[in-house]
Design a protein around this motif. Structure first.
Motif, PDB file in Angstrom:
ATOM      1  N   ILE A 126       0.844  -1.203   0.000  1.00 30.87           N
ATOM      2  CA  ILE A 126       0.000   0.000   0.000  1.00 30.87           C
ATOM      3  C   ILE A 126       0.875   1.246   0.000  1.00 30.87           C
ATOM      4  O   ILE A 126       0.538   2.253  -0.617  1.00 30.87           O
ATOM      5  N   GLY A 127       2.035   1.136   0.655  1.00 33.03           N
ATOM      6  CA  GLY A 127       2.990   2.240   0.632  1.00 33.03           C
ATOM      7  C   GLY A 127       3.491   2.478  -0.784  1.00 33.03           C
ATOM      8  O   GLY A 127       3.583   3.614  -1.258  1.00 33.03           O
ATOM      9  N   GLN A 128       3.804   1.389  -1.467  1.00 32.84           N
ATOM     10  CA  GLN A 128       4.260   1.515  -2.857  1.00 32.84           C
ATOM     11  C   GLN A 128       3.168   2.123  -3.720  1.00 32.84           C
ATOM     12  O   GLN A 128       3.421   2.955  -4.585  1.00 32.84           O
ATOM     13  N   LEU A 129       1.924   1.675  -3.428  1.00 28.84           N
ATOM     14  CA  LEU A 129       0.780   2.221  -4.152  1.00 28.84           C
ATOM     15  C   LEU A 129       0.664   3.721  -3.887  1.00 28.84           C
ATOM     16  O   LEU A 129       0.389   4.510  -4.791  1.00 28.84           O
ATOM     17  N   GLY A 130       0.902   4.075  -2.647  1.00 30.91           N
ATOM     18  CA  GLY A 130       0.868   5.482  -2.272  1.00 30.91           C
ATOM     19  C   GLY A 130       1.878   6.296  -3.068  1.00 30.91           C
ATOM     20  O   GLY A 130       1.566   7.362  -3.593  1.00 30.91           O
ATOM     21  N   HIS A 131       3.091   5.753  -3.176  1.00 36.45           N
ATOM     22  CA  HIS A 131       4.110   6.439  -3.968  1.00 36.45           C
ATOM     23  C   HIS A 131       3.712   6.505  -5.430  1.00 36.45           C
ATOM     24  O   HIS A 131       3.962   7.485  -6.109  1.00 36.45           O
ATOM     25  N   LEU A 132       3.098   5.418  -5.878  1.00 40.17           N
ATOM     26  CA  LEU A 132       2.687   5.329  -7.277  1.00 40.17           C
ATOM     27  C   LEU A 132       1.672   6.417  -7.615  1.00 40.17           C
ATOM     28  O   LEU A 132       1.738   7.052  -8.664  1.00 40.17           O
ATOM     29  N   ILE A 133       0.722   6.616  -6.707  1.00 37.15           N
ATOM     30  CA  ILE A 133      -0.323   7.604  -7.027  1.00 37.15           C
ATOM     31  C   ILE A 133       0.093   9.014  -6.634  1.00 37.15           C
ATOM     32  O   ILE A 133      -0.642   9.968  -6.869  1.00 37.15           O
ATOM     33  N   GLU A 134       1.274   9.152  -6.043  1.00 34.66           N
ATOM     34  CA  GLU A 134       1.662  10.481  -5.565  1.00 34.66           C
ATOM     35  C   GLU A 134       1.589  11.553  -6.656  1.00 34.66           C
ATOM     36  O   GLU A 134       1.076  12.642  -6.405  1.00 34.66           O
ATOM     37  N   PRO A 135       2.079  11.253  -7.886  1.00 30.19           N
ATOM     38  CA  PRO A 135       1.979  12.305  -8.913  1.00 30.19           C
ATOM     39  C   PRO A 135       0.544  12.779  -9.135  1.00 30.19           C
ATOM     40  O   PRO A 135       0.310  13.953  -9.429  1.00 30.19           O
ATOM     41  N   ALA A 136      -0.401  11.857  -8.985  1.00 31.46           N
ATOM     42  CA  ALA A 136      -1.796  12.225  -9.238  1.00 31.46           C
ATOM     43  C   ALA A 136      -2.361  13.098  -8.129  1.00 31.46           C
ATOM     44  O   ALA A 136      -3.261  13.905  -8.359  1.00 31.46           O
ATOM     45  N   ILE A 137      -1.835  12.934  -6.917  1.00 31.85           N
ATOM     46  CA  ILE A 137      -2.421  13.709  -5.818  1.00 31.85           C
ATOM     47  C   ILE A 137      -1.541  14.889  -5.416  1.00 31.85           C
ATOM     48  O   ILE A 137      -1.926  15.688  -4.577  1.00 31.85           O
ATOM     49  N   ARG A 138      -0.368  15.002  -6.038  1.00 32.81           N
ATOM     50  CA  ARG A 138       0.488  16.129  -5.684  1.00 32.81           C
ATOM     51  C   ARG A 138      -0.178  17.463  -6.000  1.00 32.81           C
ATOM     52  O   ARG A 138      -0.075  18.400  -5.205  1.00 32.81           O
ATOM     53  N   PRO A 139      -0.874  17.574  -7.146  1.00 27.58           N
ATOM     54  CA  PRO A 139      -1.556  18.855  -7.417  1.00 27.58           C
ATOM     55  C   PRO A 139      -2.593  19.216  -6.367  1.00 27.58           C
ATOM     56  O   PRO A 139      -3.062  20.350  -6.318  1.00 27.58           O
ATOM     57  N   LEU A 140      -2.975  18.262  -5.534  1.00 28.16           N
ATOM     58  CA  LEU A 140      -3.932  18.558  -4.477  1.00 28.16           C
ATOM     59  C   LEU A 140      -3.213  18.908  -3.172  1.00 28.16           C
ATOM     60  O   LEU A 140      -3.853  19.154  -2.155  1.00 28.16           O
ATOM     61  N   GLY A 141      -1.863  18.866  -3.216  1.00 27.95           N
ATOM     62  CA  GLY A 141      -1.100  19.185  -2.017  1.00 27.95           C
ATOM     63  C   GLY A 141      -0.913  18.001  -1.098  1.00 27.95           C
ATOM     64  O   GLY A 141      -0.532  18.174   0.062  1.00 27.95           O
ATOM     65  N   PHE A 142      -1.189  16.772  -1.595  1.00 34.37           N
ATOM     66  CA  PHE A 142      -1.086  15.598  -0.732  1.00 34.37           C
ATOM     67  C   PHE A 142       0.244  14.889  -0.957  1.00 34.37           C
ATOM     68  O   PHE A 142       0.725  14.790  -2.075  1.00 34.37           O
ATOM     69  N   ASP A 143       0.819  14.350   0.114  1.00 36.27           N
ATOM     70  CA  ASP A 143       2.007  13.510  -0.053  1.00 36.27           C
ATOM     71  C   ASP A 143       1.573  12.046  -0.082  1.00 36.27           C
ATOM     72  O   ASP A 143       0.385  11.720   0.035  1.00 36.27           O
ATOM     73  N   TRP A 144       2.535  11.160  -0.232  1.00 33.77           N
ATOM     74  CA  TRP A 144       2.167   9.748  -0.419  1.00 33.77           C
ATOM     75  C   TRP A 144       1.469   9.174   0.800  1.00 33.77           C
ATOM     76  O   TRP A 144       0.649   8.286   0.683  1.00 33.77           O
ATOM     77  N   ARG A 145       1.816   9.680   2.001  1.00 37.48           N
ATOM     78  CA  ARG A 145       1.173   9.155   3.211  1.00 37.48           C
ATOM     79  C   ARG A 145      -0.327   9.456   3.199  1.00 37.48           C
ATOM     80  O   ARG A 145      -1.147   8.608   3.556  1.00 37.48           O
ATOM     81  N   ILE A 146      -0.646  10.671   2.794  1.00 38.28           N
ATOM     82  CA  ILE A 146      -2.070  11.017   2.693  1.00 38.28           C
ATOM     83  C   ILE A 146      -2.728  10.100   1.674  1.00 38.28           C
ATOM     84  O   ILE A 146      -3.834   9.582   1.884  1.00 38.28           O
ATOM     85  N   GLY A 147      -2.006   9.859   0.571  1.00 38.70           N
ATOM     86  CA  GLY A 147      -2.527   8.961  -0.456  1.00 38.70           C
ATOM     87  C   GLY A 147      -2.844   7.588   0.112  1.00 38.70           C
ATOM     88  O   GLY A 147      -3.918   7.025  -0.140  1.00 38.70           O
ATOM     89  N   VAL A 148      -1.907   7.058   0.924  1.00 36.10           N
ATOM     90  CA  VAL A 148      -2.120   5.737   1.517  1.00 36.10           C
ATOM     91  C   VAL A 148      -3.329   5.757   2.447  1.00 36.10           C
ATOM     92  O   VAL A 148      -4.178   4.865   2.411  1.00 36.10           O
ATOM     93  N   SER A 149      -3.417   6.792   3.260  1.00 36.18           N
ATOM     94  CA  SER A 149      -4.547   6.883   4.190  1.00 36.18           C
ATOM     95  C   SER A 149      -5.854   6.906   3.420  1.00 36.18           C
ATOM     96  O   SER A 149      -6.822   6.242   3.787  1.00 36.18           O
ATOM     97  N   LEU A 150      -5.875   7.688   2.334  1.00 39.57           N
ATOM     98  CA  LEU A 150      -7.096   7.768   1.546  1.00 39.57           C
ATOM     99  C   LEU A 150      -7.450   6.411   0.957  1.00 39.57           C
ATOM    100  O   LEU A 150      -8.611   5.996   0.974  1.00 39.57           O
ATOM    101  N   LEU A 151      -6.441   5.718   0.452  1.00 40.58           N
ATOM    102  CA  LEU A 151      -6.700   4.396  -0.137  1.00 40.58           C
ATOM    103  C   LEU A 151      -7.276   3.439   0.900  1.00 40.58           C
ATOM    104  O   LEU A 151      -8.191   2.668   0.618  1.00 40.58           O
ATOM    105  N   SER A 152      -6.740   3.522   2.114  1.00 38.56           N
ATOM    106  CA  SER A 152      -7.213   2.601   3.151  1.00 38.56           C
ATOM    107  C   SER A 152      -8.685   2.853   3.486  1.00 38.56           C
ATOM    108  O   SER A 152      -9.370   1.975   4.006  1.00 38.56           O
ATOM    109  N   GLY A 153      -9.155   4.051   3.173  1.00 38.89           N
ATOM    110  CA  GLY A 153     -10.558   4.379   3.424  1.00 38.89           C
ATOM    111  C   GLY A 153     -11.505   3.542   2.597  1.00 38.89           C
ATOM    112  O   GLY A 153     -12.706   3.556   2.823  1.00 38.89           O
ATOM    113  N   PHE A 154     -10.962   2.796   1.662  1.00 36.78           N
ATOM    114  CA  PHE A 154     -11.793   1.900   0.856  1.00 36.78           C
ATOM    115  C   PHE A 154     -12.479   0.856   1.743  1.00 36.78           C
ATOM    116  O   PHE A 154     -13.636   0.528   1.546  1.00 36.78           O
TER     117      PHE A 154
END
Ligand code: GDP
Ligand code: MG
Length: 814
Positions: free
Chosen positions: A683-711
């Motif tokens: 999930i951490g790797q996934l977070g890094h993977l999606i980081e470019p997509a969420i960077r324009p929103l001001g999110f880092d990969w950790r936020i990305g991971v947290s959001l993914l876990s909300g699934f």
């Protein structure tokens, strides 16, 4: 010279005889099938072989050989005379030189049997007389004590056989008249029934109409005594009522011969399936009765020759009522014993739940249907409508009091849900914590233990704590439904909801969405139209569910020292606004076509039995639990596995000697270790993977991971953030860690990860993005995979776009 026309049933023709099909009797789906096979009016049919005991019988039609069961052939009417031979020849040659054959075909195919049905003194006989005029041929039916007149009239090339049946208030079996009228309709199967309705006594008269709706007949309503309605200055939107119940309504003044022409033109249109209003509707008898009806219908459907003649829904309703004549019909069914047993069992189940006889329950529902239909279409002298509606309704649905009372009830509902639900919530929480501890100590360390404690108990437990809340919420809703208040609430909200393209009944699911999306989506089942169900499901996720609240409170507490309440309110308001806009947009995108209006029933107020409320509450609770047991379980295990694998090598060796030689301070803390593990995990790797997509929103990969876990569930977002920032379970340290977190690399290295703007953007994203697994599964179950997928994509893209705007625009100012 006119040919002598004899009409017979197809089953009566002998081998090699031929006839022209003039009519197909029987019930909807049977007729459709038979017509699709080529048994169309005006077509020629020849008997290939028909011996007395032969079944099926073989026919030739349009060059094909088709075998029909005798019982089916009995429902097909044919005309035989000298002419059919010519007519059939003509059909083959496609020439029209034979004038008499042509006329024969025309005549034979244009006979309409019409029955006049209505309350006593509704004006049937007056209508009969003014319609048949001097050509009336009056006669009594032999063998019956009741009187029925028949007349034949010609109109626009059609021959109309009109029967004036005795007046009845109902079609049950209480009097010989009632039974007679009913048998006439069921056995003689008139092509069209004219239901004569006395406009000056609508409620009473429409009761009979509801029975004709159950029987699934082709009906035209003659709204007779229309002059009295006009004199009384009443506003009656009868075209709207006609659309709601799927029956064309023609105003008539039979005594003055007004409206008769239009009435019979409409009858012809209905006969020719050429009347846009006609639509078969179901009167909703409530969850319990409908379930029993469906169950019986399934059994009845195993008997094709019974459903060829009767509406299975009608038979099911009558069987539940214990109607004797219908029980006799059901004896024709091969699974008669099974049907009878089921009918008795279901009837007693309903009677126990309502504390009332099935007949009463069904009658009440019919009057509720009529009251609802008239509420929306009739304004004027209530005595004309013969309003049974109680004084309670004048208060509860009052223009000024209705909404405040409704809001007060809702407030009470939510308040009780959360305060009362808080106690068992704590018990369940400590129960699961205890369970986790017991297993932790009892089991040896290892992956299996982690799976059970963190994955299963942590994941499912985190969601099951909401069960008490949900049960209390369901208890209120079941109570409101069973007392009849819910129907009023739908009425009260209807106008406002229509403005956003929804229905009054959508309001409750939307409201429930603030608690939990899963029961809210399940609650859309009470909506009649698919459009309303799907639209409501699509916007329920924008009603911020209570599982998202912990995320908001955490972020608000950490980054907004002032105006906290206002910030929270703004999040909820944005969600509601997006929901409203989405409804308007999606309606215009997918549901452009205006749907036929339908009736919102106004059932009588009834004090529900404890049993029925308990069962309804529990029924809904079980559905919720099932979802927890399956979807949430699987989703939590998946999220857990993604967080756990691949495993990092152990940093602390178990060797005590080695352990001692390492300086205590150099050891990474348990939290840091967990955080590193998280970063390396899938999930951490996934977070890094999606980081470019969420960077324009001001999110880092950790936020990305947290959001993914909300699934798995939205509450998990908080615990994931806790793990990732190395805060453990302590909320205070989590707040500090969030505030102090900085970028370690990249262009922003050294800058804070969280600013108030980032926190707000994240809240917007959490508010709008994909629903949790359980909600997605609920949408899939109610609306199918496509809508579930659409919901995920729609909500997530909307979340991204809005977060992007908030962050980018916000960055200019902050
Ligand atoms: P039936 O019992 O349904 O056959 O009703 P009848 O045809 O015998 O009519 C009952 C009474 O209503 C008679 O006195 C009619 O004259 C009267 N009537 C019938 N149609 C109308 C109408 O459209 N307007 C008014 N004002 N009276 C009508
Ligand atoms: Mg009469």
């Amino acid at each position: 010279m006119d040919n002598q026309i004899i009409t017979k049933r197809l089953s009566d023709l002998r081998t090699a005889e031929r006839g022209v099909i003039t009519k197909v009797y029987g019930h909807g789906s049977f007729r459709k099938r038979i017509i699709e096979m080529g048994f169309v009016r005006g077509k020629c049919v020849t008997v290939i072989k028909n011996a007395p005991f032969q079944d099926p019988v073989e026919y030739e039609i349009m060059g094909y050989h088709i075998a029909l069961r005798r019982s089916e052939a009995q429902l097909i009417e044919v005309s035989v005379s000298d002419a059919p031979a010519a007519a059939c020849r003509m059909e083959a040659n496609r020439t029209f030189e034979d004038e008499s054959a042509n006329r024969f075909l025309h005549q034979a195919g244009h006979v309409i049997n019409v029955a006049l049905v209505g309350n006593p003194n509704s004006g049937k006989t007056s209508l009969f007389n003014s319609a048949s005029g001097s050509r009336e041929r009056v006669g009594n039916y032999g063998g019956v004590t009741v009187d029925a007149k028949t007349a034949t009239m010609r109109r626009n090339g059609y021959t109309i056989h009109l029967v004036d049946l005795p007046g009845t208030y109902s079609l049950t079996e209480y009097s010989p008249e009632e039974l007679y009228v009913r048998e006439h309709i069921l056995q003689k199967m008139p092509d069209v029934v004219i239901n004569v309705v006395d406009a000056s006594n609508l409620e009473r008269n429409l009761y009979l109409t509801t029975q004709l709706i159950d029987m699934d007949m082709k009906v035209v309503i003659a709204l007779n005594m229309y002059d009295e309605l006009e004199q009384a200055d009443a506003q009656f939107d009868y075209p709207l009522l006609g659309q709601m119940i799927g029956i064309p309504i023609v105003p008539t003044v039979a005594a003055k011969e007004q409206g008769i022409d239009t009435l019979f033109d409409t009858v012809i249109d209905v006969f020719e399936d050429n009347e846009p209003t006609v639509r078969h509707i179901h009167i909703n008898y409530g969850e319990d009765v409908e379930r029993s009806i469906g169950l019986l219908q399934d059994m009845i459907w195993q008997n094709s020759d019974v459903v060829a003649r009767y509406s299975s829904r009608y038979l099911a309703i009558k069987l539940l009522e214990g109607d004797r004549a219908t029980v006799n019909v059901s004896k024709e069914c091969k699974n008669y014993f099974e049907i009878e047993e089921a009918a008795r069992r279901e009837a007693s189940r309903i009677e126990k739940a309502y504390g009332e006889r099935v007949e009463t329950v069904i009658t009440d529902a019919k009057y509720g249907f009529i009251a609802g239909a008239l509420q929306e279409t009739y304004a004027g002298d209530p005595t004309l409508k013969n309003q049974r509606a109680s004084r309670i309704d004048r208060v509860l649905t009052n223009r000024w009091l209705g909404i405040p009372i409704f809001i007060a009830i809702l407030w009470l509902m939510f308040q009780t849900t959360f305060t009362l639900g808080g106690y068992p919530m704590e018990w369940i929480e400590s129960l699961f914590a205890g369970l986790g501890n017991v297993i932790s100590t009892a089991m040896p360390d290892g992956t299996l233990k982690e799976l059970i404690v963190d994955g299963i108990i942590g994941g499912v437990g985190g969601v099951i704590v909401f069960l008490p809340n949900i049960l209390i919420l369901f208890l209120f809703i079941s109570f409101m439904e069973d007392t009849g208040y819910m129907a009023r609430a739908a009425f009260i909200m209807d106008r406002a909801m229509h403005k956003i393209g929804l229905h009054g009944k959508s309001f409750i699911p939307l409201l429930m969405g603030f608690g939990c999306g899963v029961p809210a989506i399940m609650a859309t089942r009470t909506l009649e139209s698919r459009k309303d169900r799907i639209l409501t499901m699509m916007i329920v996720p924008f009603m911020s569910c209570s599982a998202r609240l912990p995320v908001y409170t955490l972020l608000i507490a950490a980054f907004f020292p002032t105006n906290q309440g206002l910030i929270l309110l703004s999040i909820y308001a944005i969600g509601t606004l997006i929901g409203i806009l989405s409804s308007v947009v999606l309606k215009n995108l997918f549901f452009r076509k205006e749907e036929a209006p339908f009736v919102m029933e106004l059932p009588p107020y009834r004090w529900p039995t404890v049993k029925s409320v308990a069962r309804h509450t529990w029924g809904k609770g079980v559905q919720y639990l099932k979802k927890m047991g399956s979807v949430i379980l699987i989703a939590s295990v998946i999220v857990w596995a993604l967080m756990t694998y691949p495993k990092q090598p152990e940093i602390i060796p178990n060797d005590p000697a080695l352990h001692a030689s390492v300086a205590q301070a150099d050891l990474p803390s348990e939290e840091q270790q967990a955080a590193e593990q998280q970063e390396q995990s899938y999930i951490g790797q996934l977070g890094h993977l999606i980081e470019p997509a969420i960077r324009p929103l001001g999110f880092d990969w950790r936020i990305g991971v947290s959001l993914l876990s909300g699934f798995a569930a939205k509450e998990i977002v908080v615990s994931t953030m806790a793990v990732l920032t190395g805060a453990g379970e302590d909320e205070a340290s989590l707040t500090e860690n969030l505030q102090g977190q900085t970028y370690t690399s990249g262009p922003k290295a050294g800058e804070k990860v969280f600013t108030p703007l980032v926190a707000y953007t994240m809240m917007i994203f959490i508010l709008l993005y994909f629903p949790c697994a359980a909600a997605i599964a609920a949408i899939r179950k109610e609306a199918g995979w496509r809508w579930a997928l659409f919901s995920v994509l729609y909500t997530t893209s909307l979340a991204w776009i809005l977060s992007f705007l908030v962050y980018q625009i916000g960055s200019r100012f902050v």
